[in-house]
Design an enzyme around this catalytic site. Structure first.
Site, PDB file in Angstrom:
ATOM      1  CG  ASN A   1      -2.266  -0.689   0.858  1.00 58.28           C
ATOM      2  OD1 ASN A   1      -2.409  -1.256  -0.232  1.00 58.28           O
ATOM      3  ND2 ASN A   1      -3.216  -0.657   1.766  1.00 58.28           N
TER       4      ASN A   1
ATOM      5  CB  CYS B   1      -6.703   0.897   2.278  1.00 61.85           C
ATOM      6  SG  CYS B   1      -8.273   0.038   2.380  1.00 61.85           S
TER       7      CYS B   1
ATOM      8  NE  ARG C   1     -13.759   3.592   5.050  1.00 60.51           N
ATOM      9  CZ  ARG C   1     -13.248   2.370   5.153  1.00 60.51           C
ATOM     10  NH1 ARG C   1     -12.681   1.980   6.264  1.00 60.51           N
ATOM     11  NH2 ARG C   1     -13.301   1.533   4.132  1.00 60.51           N
TER      12      ARG C   1
HETATM   13  C1  UGA Z   1      -5.984  -0.236  -1.734  1.00 58.34           C
HETATM   14  C2  UGA Z   1      -5.018  -1.168  -2.477  1.00 58.34           C
HETATM   15  O1  UGA Z   1      -5.016  -0.839  -3.876  1.00 58.34           O
HETATM   16  C3  UGA Z   1      -5.422  -2.620  -2.296  1.00 58.34           C
HETATM   17  O2  UGA Z   1      -4.481  -3.476  -2.935  1.00 58.34           O
HETATM   18  C4  UGA Z   1      -5.472  -2.922  -0.798  1.00 58.34           C
HETATM   19  O3  UGA Z   1      -5.823  -4.262  -0.535  1.00 58.34           O
HETATM   20  C5  UGA Z   1      -6.499  -2.003  -0.153  1.00 58.34           C
HETATM   21  O4  UGA Z   1      -6.081  -0.642  -0.369  1.00 58.34           O
HETATM   22  C6  UGA Z   1      -6.568  -2.324   1.321  1.00 58.34           C
HETATM   23  O5  UGA Z   1      -5.628  -2.039   2.045  1.00 58.34           O
HETATM   24  O6  UGA Z   1      -7.541  -2.957   1.758  1.00 58.34           O
HETATM   25  P1  UGA Z   1      -8.389   0.795  -2.331  1.00 58.34           P
HETATM   26  O7  UGA Z   1      -8.224   1.664  -1.130  1.00 58.34           O
HETATM   27  O8  UGA Z   1      -9.677   0.091  -2.549  1.00 58.34           O
HETATM   28  O9  UGA Z   1      -7.262  -0.353  -2.355  1.00 58.34           O
HETATM   29  O10 UGA Z   1      -8.160   1.756  -3.566  1.00 58.34           O
HETATM   30  P2  UGA Z   1      -7.166   2.007  -4.798  1.00 58.34           P
HETATM   31  O11 UGA Z   1      -7.818   1.500  -6.021  1.00 58.34           O
HETATM   32  O12 UGA Z   1      -5.785   1.572  -4.500  1.00 58.34           O
HETATM   33  O13 UGA Z   1      -7.237   3.606  -4.831  1.00 58.34           O
HETATM   34  C7  UGA Z   1      -6.791   4.395  -3.721  1.00 58.34           C
HETATM   35  C8  UGA Z   1      -6.886   5.869  -4.030  1.00 58.34           C
HETATM   36  O14 UGA Z   1      -5.856   6.243  -4.940  1.00 58.34           O
HETATM   37  C9  UGA Z   1      -8.193   6.349  -4.654  1.00 58.34           C
HETATM   38  O15 UGA Z   1      -8.570   7.557  -4.015  1.00 58.34           O
HETATM   39  C10 UGA Z   1      -7.830   6.589  -6.115  1.00 58.34           C
HETATM   40  O16 UGA Z   1      -8.641   7.562  -6.707  1.00 58.34           O
HETATM   41  C11 UGA Z   1      -6.389   7.065  -5.970  1.00 58.34           C
HETATM   42  N1  UGA Z   1      -5.529   6.871  -7.170  1.00 58.34           N
HETATM   43  C12 UGA Z   1      -5.314   5.606  -7.658  1.00 58.34           C
HETATM   44  C13 UGA Z   1      -4.915   7.958  -7.763  1.00 58.34           C
HETATM   45  O17 UGA Z   1      -5.078   9.117  -7.326  1.00 58.34           O
HETATM   46  N2  UGA Z   1      -4.087   7.748  -8.832  1.00 58.34           N
HETATM   47  C14 UGA Z   1      -3.859   6.514  -9.340  1.00 58.34           C
HETATM   48  O18 UGA Z   1      -3.103   6.392 -10.322  1.00 58.34           O
HETATM   49  C15 UGA Z   1      -4.500   5.421  -8.733  1.00 58.34           C
END
Ligand code: UGA
Length: 435
Positions: free
Chosen positions: A210, A262, A332
């Site tokens: 993460n 997360c 969140r």
């Molecule tokens: C994250 C991890 O990706 C999972 O692998 C992990 O299991 C999970 O946390 C956890 O700890 O349970 P998640 O929080 O669902 O998953 O979301 P992501 O898809 O990783 O996105 C996180 C944030 O980053 C979002 O706000 C998204 O908009 C942002 N983001 C993502 C960006 O700003 N730029 C990017 O290129 C990708």
């Protein structure tokens, strides 16, 4: 196999439903009676594609049940611990109170030979002391972190990129691995890579992943600042960088940054653990990643202020997106809602809409005006902000018809998710981060 799942929030509810769909008999336990009531009735308490069907099927087959009574875990061979470990109030560290409570509640109901499998995200070093408490009861503890993404939770659990199992190097630990492998047999048969390791590496595998994902996003946002100062384009930059397979294109999208339950808390908890371990340079590095991320939100607010000529006081702003990311109703630490909140505090008249998160957004931000329909949000707007990259906004909004529905002529793309030239060609003023 009879299994129990302790903690039926996001992770636990999905894990329980998926394990039942693999043919196991699963009892899910949680102290939150409204959550259990909903799950027991076959209803998903949050928006997650595919979960509803699995709950209904589990309900119908009788393999899946939920209760608030911890005694119901008796007879299960594996007890999965899936409780939340949120950020502690006032510090960066993880709050382990639910985890300790779950273990305390579980202990009177375990039998020698049972396996307890931790799936929660914890600071490295947490599991070994729990393992000692359980080993005197003849129960082994393994750590098996989850890597599921919200919005893809069912698929990520059914077809994970990898399975990591940490176990103590004891006979009981090895026996525990055999039991867990048996429970995951159908996943492992599909050639999912299996990484067997010690407890500490397994705990760290989750937070390190993460923190690395967070670092990539903050790196992209750091480059967005340089791009804004020089006239470079951060989206093309990410394409150019992403072609290097050692770097890859994923998580290089600059915008208003990461949020959710997360990445922010895991990054901070790892920084707090680094500090406890006297790794202060590592702590600083991780906190810089966090700072760049939070700055991405305030930079967007600055762009809006600039676009509106220096003040947002009394100006009507339409915000498309409230969830922290698309395909989720989770708000969140949502960057979109934080931007909305800041603009309102500066005197703007803000209206927010979202395809799935309206209800949650209203609950957490009663001060904001949040509407169900995009049309209602667009009404009278002077400027439009896209703050969550839902396909409903990035792919389905037509620049021409939006123009007909609203007096606004400026669109600000906080996620770099719109096709910029389509908006510009239709007569819009288009602004974004790092372009
Ligand atoms: C994250 C991890 O990706 C999972 O692998 C992990 O299991 C999970 O946390 C956890 O700890 O349970 P998640 O929080 O669902 O998953 O979301 P992501 O898809 O990783 O996105 C996180 C944030 O980053 C979002 O706000 C998204 O908009 C942002 N983001 C993502 C960006 O700003 N730029 C990017 O290129 C990708």
């Amino acid at each position: 196999m009879r299994l129990s799942v302790i903690g039926c929030g996001y992770l636990g509810a999905v894990h329980a439903a998926v394990m039942a769909s693999l043919g196991h008999e699963v009892i899910g336990v949680d102290i939150d009676s409204s959550q259990i009531e909903s799950l027991a009735g076959g209803r998903a308490p949050f928006y997650e594609p595919g979960l509803k069907v699995l709950l209904e099927e589990g309900h119908a087959s009788g393999l899946l049940s939920f209760t608030t009574d911890i005694a119901a875990v008796e007879g299960a061979r594996i007890h999965f611990v899936c409780v939340g470990t949120p950020q502690q109030d006032g510090t960066n560290a993880a709050d382990l109170r639910y985890l300790h409570r779950a273990i305390d509640d579980l202990i009177p109901h375990v039998n020698p030979g049972d396996v307890v499998v931790g799936r929660s995200t914890v600071p490295v070093g947490t599991a070994s002391s729990l393992a000692e408490r359980l080993s005197v009861l003849g129960v082994s503890l393994l750590w098996n972190p989850e890597f599921l993404r919200e919005g893809h939770a069912v698929d990520d659990t059914l077809a994970p990129d990898r399975i990591v199992i940490g176990a103590p190097a004891t006979t009981a630990g090895q026996a525990g691995i055999r039991t867990l492998r048996e429970a995951y047999e159908r996943l492992l048969a599909a050639d999912v890579p299996l990484v067997l390791t010690g407890l500490e590496t397994a705990e760290l595998a989750k937070v390190a992943a993460n923190a690395f994902l967070a670092t990539k996003i903050s790196f992209a946002n750091a480059m967005a600042e340089i791009a804004d100062a020089t006239g470079a384009d951060v989206v093309t930059l990410a394409d150019a960088m992403g072609h290097d397979i050692r770097i890859g294109r994923k998580n290089l999208n600059a915008g208003i940054g990461f949020g959710g339950g997360c990445l922010p808390k895991d990054l901070r908890a790892l920084a707090a653990r680094a500090s406890e371990l006297k790794a202060t340079v590592v702590e600083r590095f991780l906190l810089n990643v966090d700072e760049i991320n939070l700055r991405a939100r305030t930079r967007l607010v600055d762009i809006v202020v600039d676009e509106l000529g220096g003040s947002v006081q009394g100006r009507r702003i339409c915000i498309l997106g409230a969830a922290f990311k698309p395909q989720s109703d989770d708000v969140r630490d949502s960057p979109a809602l934080e931007v909305a909140h800041h603009l309102r505090r500066r005197g703007a008249v803000v209206v927010v809409t979202d395809p799935a998160a309206v209800e949650n957004a209203r609950r957490h931000h009663p001060e904001l005006r949040i509407v169900e329909e995009v049309d209602d949000a667009l009404d009278d707007a002077e400027v439009i902000l896209v703050l969550t990259d839902w396909p409903q906004f990035s792919q389905e909004l037509s620049p021409k018809s939006v123009m007909e529905r609203t007096p606004a002529r400026t669109i600000i793309d906080g996620r770099n998710c719109l096709t910029a030239h389509e908006w510009i060609d239709a007569g819009w003023r288009y602004a974004a981060v790092g372009r």
